[in-house]
Design an enzyme around this catalytic site. Structure first.
Site, mmCIF file in Angstrom:
data_model
loop_
_atom_site.group_PDB
_atom_site.id
_atom_site.type_symbol
_atom_site.label_atom_id
_atom_site.label_comp_id
_atom_site.label_asym_id
_atom_site.label_seq_id
_atom_site.Cartn_x
_atom_site.Cartn_y
_atom_site.Cartn_z
ATOM 1 N N SER A 141 0.801 -1.211 0.000
ATOM 2 C CA SER A 141 0.000 0.000 0.000
ATOM 3 C C SER A 141 0.839 1.269 0.000
ATOM 4 O O SER A 141 1.629 1.481 -0.906
ATOM 5 C CB SER A 141 -0.953 -0.053 1.188
ATOM 6 O OG SER A 141 -1.921 0.934 1.077
ATOM 7 N N HIS A 142 0.718 2.086 1.063
ATOM 8 C CA HIS A 142 1.399 3.374 1.085
ATOM 9 C C HIS A 142 2.867 3.247 1.494
ATOM 10 O O HIS A 142 3.580 4.240 1.509
ATOM 11 C CB HIS A 142 0.681 4.306 2.064
ATOM 12 C CG HIS A 142 0.641 3.758 3.461
ATOM 13 N ND1 HIS A 142 -0.202 2.732 3.818
ATOM 14 C CD2 HIS A 142 1.360 4.050 4.560
ATOM 15 C CE1 HIS A 142 -0.005 2.436 5.095
ATOM 16 N NE2 HIS A 142 0.947 3.221 5.574
ATOM 17 N N ASP A 191 -2.546 6.500 -3.339
ATOM 18 C CA ASP A 191 -1.372 5.788 -2.809
ATOM 19 C C ASP A 191 -0.948 4.597 -3.664
ATOM 20 O O ASP A 191 -1.459 4.390 -4.770
ATOM 21 C CB ASP A 191 -1.627 5.353 -1.360
ATOM 22 C CG ASP A 191 -2.572 4.165 -1.249
ATOM 23 O OD1 ASP A 191 -3.449 4.026 -2.121
ATOM 24 O OD2 ASP A 191 -2.419 3.373 -0.297
ATOM 25 N N ASP A 224 -1.431 1.364 -3.789
ATOM 26 C CA ASP A 224 -2.423 0.469 -4.369
ATOM 27 C C ASP A 224 -3.729 1.175 -4.701
ATOM 28 O O ASP A 224 -4.740 0.524 -4.981
ATOM 29 C CB ASP A 224 -2.672 -0.728 -3.446
ATOM 30 C CG ASP A 224 -3.105 -0.309 -2.044
ATOM 31 O OD1 ASP A 224 -3.012 0.890 -1.727
ATOM 32 O OD2 ASP A 224 -3.527 -1.180 -1.275
ATOM 33 N N ASP A 230 -5.928 2.905 -3.040
ATOM 34 C CA ASP A 230 -7.133 2.964 -2.213
ATOM 35 C C ASP A 230 -7.212 4.218 -1.344
ATOM 36 O O ASP A 230 -8.255 4.524 -0.802
ATOM 37 C CB ASP A 230 -7.336 1.681 -1.387
ATOM 38 C CG ASP A 230 -6.156 1.325 -0.506
ATOM 39 O OD1 ASP A 230 -5.193 2.109 -0.475
ATOM 40 O OD2 ASP A 230 -6.199 0.264 0.141
ATOM 41 N N ARG A 231 -6.100 4.953 -1.225
ATOM 42 C CA ARG A 231 -6.162 6.207 -0.452
ATOM 43 C C ARG A 231 -6.305 7.400 -1.377
ATOM 44 O O ARG A 231 -5.979 7.313 -2.562
ATOM 45 C CB ARG A 231 -4.874 6.391 0.351
ATOM 46 C CG ARG A 231 -4.683 5.341 1.395
ATOM 47 C CD ARG A 231 -3.442 5.644 2.193
ATOM 48 N NE ARG A 231 -3.302 4.662 3.244
ATOM 49 C CZ ARG A 231 -2.676 4.871 4.390
ATOM 50 N NH1 ARG A 231 -2.102 6.037 4.617
ATOM 51 N NH2 ARG A 231 -2.591 3.938 5.300
ATOM 52 N N LYS A 258 -11.506 0.782 0.436
ATOM 53 C CA LYS A 258 -11.500 2.201 0.145
ATOM 54 C C LYS A 258 -11.046 2.368 -1.295
ATOM 55 O O LYS A 258 -10.406 1.489 -1.848
ATOM 56 C CB LYS A 258 -10.605 2.953 1.121
ATOM 57 C CG LYS A 258 -9.214 2.361 1.351
ATOM 58 C CD LYS A 258 -8.602 2.979 2.597
ATOM 59 C CE LYS A 258 -7.160 2.556 2.821
ATOM 60 N NZ LYS A 258 -7.006 1.221 3.374
HETATM 61 C C1 VG1 Z 1 -3.039 2.547 8.474
HETATM 62 C C2 VG1 Z 1 -4.190 3.506 8.685
HETATM 63 C C3 VG1 Z 1 -5.512 2.765 8.576
HETATM 64 C C4 VG1 Z 1 -5.584 2.055 7.222
HETATM 65 C C5 VG1 Z 1 -4.384 1.155 7.046
HETATM 66 C C6 VG1 Z 1 -4.340 0.493 5.685
HETATM 67 O O1 VG1 Z 1 -3.041 1.579 9.496
HETATM 68 O O2 VG1 Z 1 -4.071 4.158 9.920
HETATM 69 O O3 VG1 Z 1 -6.558 3.678 8.739
HETATM 70 O O4 VG1 Z 1 -6.762 1.299 7.128
HETATM 71 O O5 VG1 Z 1 -3.187 1.900 7.208
HETATM 72 O O6 VG1 Z 1 -4.292 1.425 4.656
HETATM 73 P P1 VG1 Z 1 -2.052 1.659 10.757
HETATM 74 O O7 VG1 Z 1 -2.298 0.394 11.510
HETATM 75 O O8 VG1 Z 1 -0.677 1.806 10.197
HETATM 76 O O9 VG1 Z 1 -2.450 2.881 11.499
HETATM 77 V V1 VG1 Z 1 -3.563 0.990 3.174
HETATM 78 O O10 VG1 Z 1 -3.826 2.178 2.114
HETATM 79 O O11 VG1 Z 1 -1.980 0.909 3.706
HETATM 80 O O12 VG1 Z 1 -4.060 -0.520 2.880
HETATM 81 CO CO CO Z 2 -3.397 1.635 0.222
#
Ligand code: VG1
Ligand code: CO
Length: 629
Positions: free
Chosen positions: A179-180, A344, A346, A348-349, A444
């Site tokens: 993801s990010h 981001d 993937d 979704d953000r 998302k």
């Molecule tokens: C973070 C965010 C959370 C989100 C998750 C996955 O998690 O705070 O709100 O759902 O990333 O997003 P954490 O446990 O690091 O706070 V993604 O776009 O990385 O799948």
């Molecule tokens: Co993501």
């Protein structure tokens, strides 16, 4: 590079889960695969499973081989697939976090590391959920996706999956993404598994997978060559097949049902409206041109960093004010564009910006919800319900109250929204972490959020004649605050340091801080005075799913004060090493004359209170956050 690109332009998690829901309908080209593991009549009942044979090949670790086949080739037409049993041993630490398993690439490249987890996953599912079924595989194009895809395909075939669809959208399945998190040989890789109706696997499944990783002894691998994933088409290996599909058109078709494209086009094609989208060299690069340029009339140079790259161009594909600096600088320049957005790794953000204006994700979901019925055809009969994650600000709560809609507060992580959506209780939801979406899919969806905002702005300007001043992003937000009040919100992230030697002590300090806070809340009582604030309650958030009754505890330490202000502490569950501390600060302001202020100034007393209450500096040695939202 060709092969790479083709993977690079593959699914986002958001797009990946979209088909799952669509499959409940019947017009889908993939409608036969109505679940992530579809079980058609078992056409291929003769998969032979051969237990550990003495062949030396069988004891080799599971690796993608270097051979490749020609596109769409039938590599083995016999009705039998040879399955190898590869002995293996449990590997510690394969516990999934907030959203999948994320580790350094080097760890995933260790012998059988990925293979063990994938096999443990199959061992955790009822065989009838995947035998002869269709599984979808997608990724965000990051480094190691190519190799990982081959490993996953062979183990899926080895476990009796009938078909793998490789494409950008899907009915759930595996998503190869961290993801990010940054990508490249020195950075992160990750894998998520979306189950049944498309939502990220619930904890009941991920806990089972983790249990199985600790006792695994054998990996079932189909003895097939690497599949060429760089070209569209079907590769058959006896009863097993892999189909590479191009899903952009399909996703577009869904979006056209959700939004009024001609309304959005009427805004984007105006000469007095300038639009910019930053794909951050991540997966939405593949979607940006077909959607924003070809369909909606944006100019090609409105797309920044539109080419997906394995290492995201050395960037950190996290759309926030720190990591999407290029876009932020453009939007904050004099005479910058009217609307800017980024997404981001993937896809979704999302981050939404106006000219010299940042929309917090907590406000964003509230504003979309407040305007959805009028501006977005998918919601023409009104949203069914609204939800946010616990640390997300209460702006959405106020919209739910005013519109008289059911409202839910869930723990951090999109997986908690899925049950509510499936039960028809929830339409629009969001997280403060730049995640916004709806029940059109079960993740998302960054592009959805951008189109939702464009719809709101387009709706507000649809009768504006050329030369008339347009209603801007900041106008929409200010009007929202005037109606509902403003929930000032900020998040401070103390991200894990990239200096390896500090990892352990860093985690230790962060864990100790959370233990200290837990101790503090156990002693806290209503009426306790914290600076200028009076405690209403303090707890470690526990959630009971209203649909299936499952309970999750320890989801964030929160101090809620009598005026509604909150300070919340959590450790991130998405990092690949070390510990990231997140502090969330929120305060409500009803007085419209104070709405224009800077959140950092408005929240200063609460921020200081959070830092002093948690003794963050003493426990972690950290002076400054790495990211402020
Ligand atoms: C973070 C965010 C959370 C989100 C998750 C996955 O998690 O705070 O709100 O759902 O990333 O997003 P954490 O446990 O690091 O706070 V993604 O776009 O990385 O799948
Ligand atoms: Co993501």
């Amino acid at each position: 590079m060709m092969a790479l690109n083709s993977i690079a332009s593959r699914p986002t998690s958001s797009l990946l889960s979209r088909k799952l829901r669509n499959s409940n309908g019947n017009d889908s080209s993939l409608a036969h695969s109505s679940l992530s593991f579809f079980n058609p009549t078992p056409l291929f009942s003769n998969i032979s499973f051969r237990n550990a044979s003495p062949s030396p090949l069988l004891s080799a670790p599971v690796r993608a081989s270097s051979s490749s086949t020609s596109p769409s080739a039938t590599v083995a037409n016999s009705q039998e697939l040879k399955i190898k049993s590869v002995p293996t041993q449990p590997i510690e630490g394969q516990k999934t976090g907030t959203s999948g398993l994320r580790k350094k690439v080097k760890e995933f490249m260790r012998e059988n590391y990925l293979a063990n987890w994938i096999q443990a996953l199959f061992d955790s599912l009822p065989p009838e959920d995947y035998k002869n079924g269709v599984l979808v595989l997608g990724g965000d194009g990051r480094y190691f996706n190519k190799e990982a895809a081959q490993i996953i395909i062979k183990i899926a075939a080895g476990n009796g999956v009938g078909k793998i669809l490789v494409g950008r959208l899907a009915n759930g399945g595996f998503i190869m993404s961290a993801s990010h998190n940054p990508g490249g040989p020195e950075y992160d890789w990750g894998i998520k598994f979306n189950y049944s109706s498309g939502q990220p696997a619930p904890e009941s499944i991920t806990d089972k997978i983790y249990g199985n990783t600790l006792s695994i002894s054998e990996i079932k691998v189909a003895d097939i060559p690497d599949i060429n994933l760089s070209q569209l088409g079907v590769t058959n290996c006896g009863p097993f097949s892999v189909e590479v599909v191009d899903p952009v058109a399909d996703y577009l078709e869904l979006l056209e049902q959700v939004f009024d494209f001609s309304l959005i086009r009427s805004l984007i094609s105006r000469s007095d409206f300038r639009f910019t989208f930053d794909a951050m060299h991540a997966v939405t690069g593949a979607y940006a041109k077909p959607i924003f340029v070809d369909k909606l009339g944006a100019s090609i140079d409105s797309i920044l960093n539109g080419v997906p790259l394995e290492d995201f161009g050395h960037g950190h594909p996290d759309p926030n004010l720190t990591y999407a600096k290029e876009l932020v600088d453009i939007m904050y320049a004099e005479h910058g564009p009217d609307f800017g957005a980024a997404s981001d790794g993937d896809g979704d953000r999302n981050m939404i910006l106006g000219s010299r204006f940042f929309v917090t994700p907590s406000d964003s979901v509230a504003i979309i919800a407040a305007n959805a019925e009028k501006a977005i055809p998918y919601f023409k009969t009104g949203p069914k319900g609204l939800a946010r994650s616990m640390p997300t600000s209460g702006a959405l709560d106020r919209v739910a109250e005013k519109l008289n809609l059911p409202f839910y507060e869930v723990p951090t992580g999109w997986k908690f929204f899925g049950n509510l959506m499936d039960a028809g209780k929830l339409s629009i939801c969001g997280e403060e972490s730049f995640g916004t979406g709806s029940d059109h899919i079960r993740e998302k969806d960054g592009i959805w959020a951008v189109l939702a905002w464009l719809s709101v702005i387009a709706f507000r300007n649809k009768d504006k004649k050329p030369g008339e001043k347009l209603v801007s992003v900041s106008d929409v937000v200010s009007e929202h605050w005037a109606t509902y009040g403003r929930n000032f919100f900020s998040r401070y992230d103390y991200e894990a340091s990239l200096i390896l030697c500090y990892f352990e002590c860093e985690s230790e300090g962060a864990n100790k801080m959370i233990d200290y806070l837990r101790d503090l809340i156990s002693k806290g009582k209503t009426g306790d005075v914290y600076g200028d604030y009076t405690l209403q309650f303090a707890d470690d958030f526990t959630y009971t799913d209203p649909v299936d009754g499952s309970v999750v505890a320890k989801q964030g330490v929160r101090f809620v004060f009598t005026d509604g202000s909150r300070i919340i502490f959590r450790l991130s569950g998405t990092g690949s090493a070390g510990a990231t501390v997140r502090i969330y600060i929120e305060q409500f302001e009803a007085d419209a004359s104070k709405h224009d202020g800077d959140a950092q100034i408005a929240l200063k007393a609460l921020i200081d209170l959070a830092l002093c209450t948690s003794k963050l500096k003493e426990f972690t040695g950290r002076e400054q956050p790495t990211v402020i939202t």
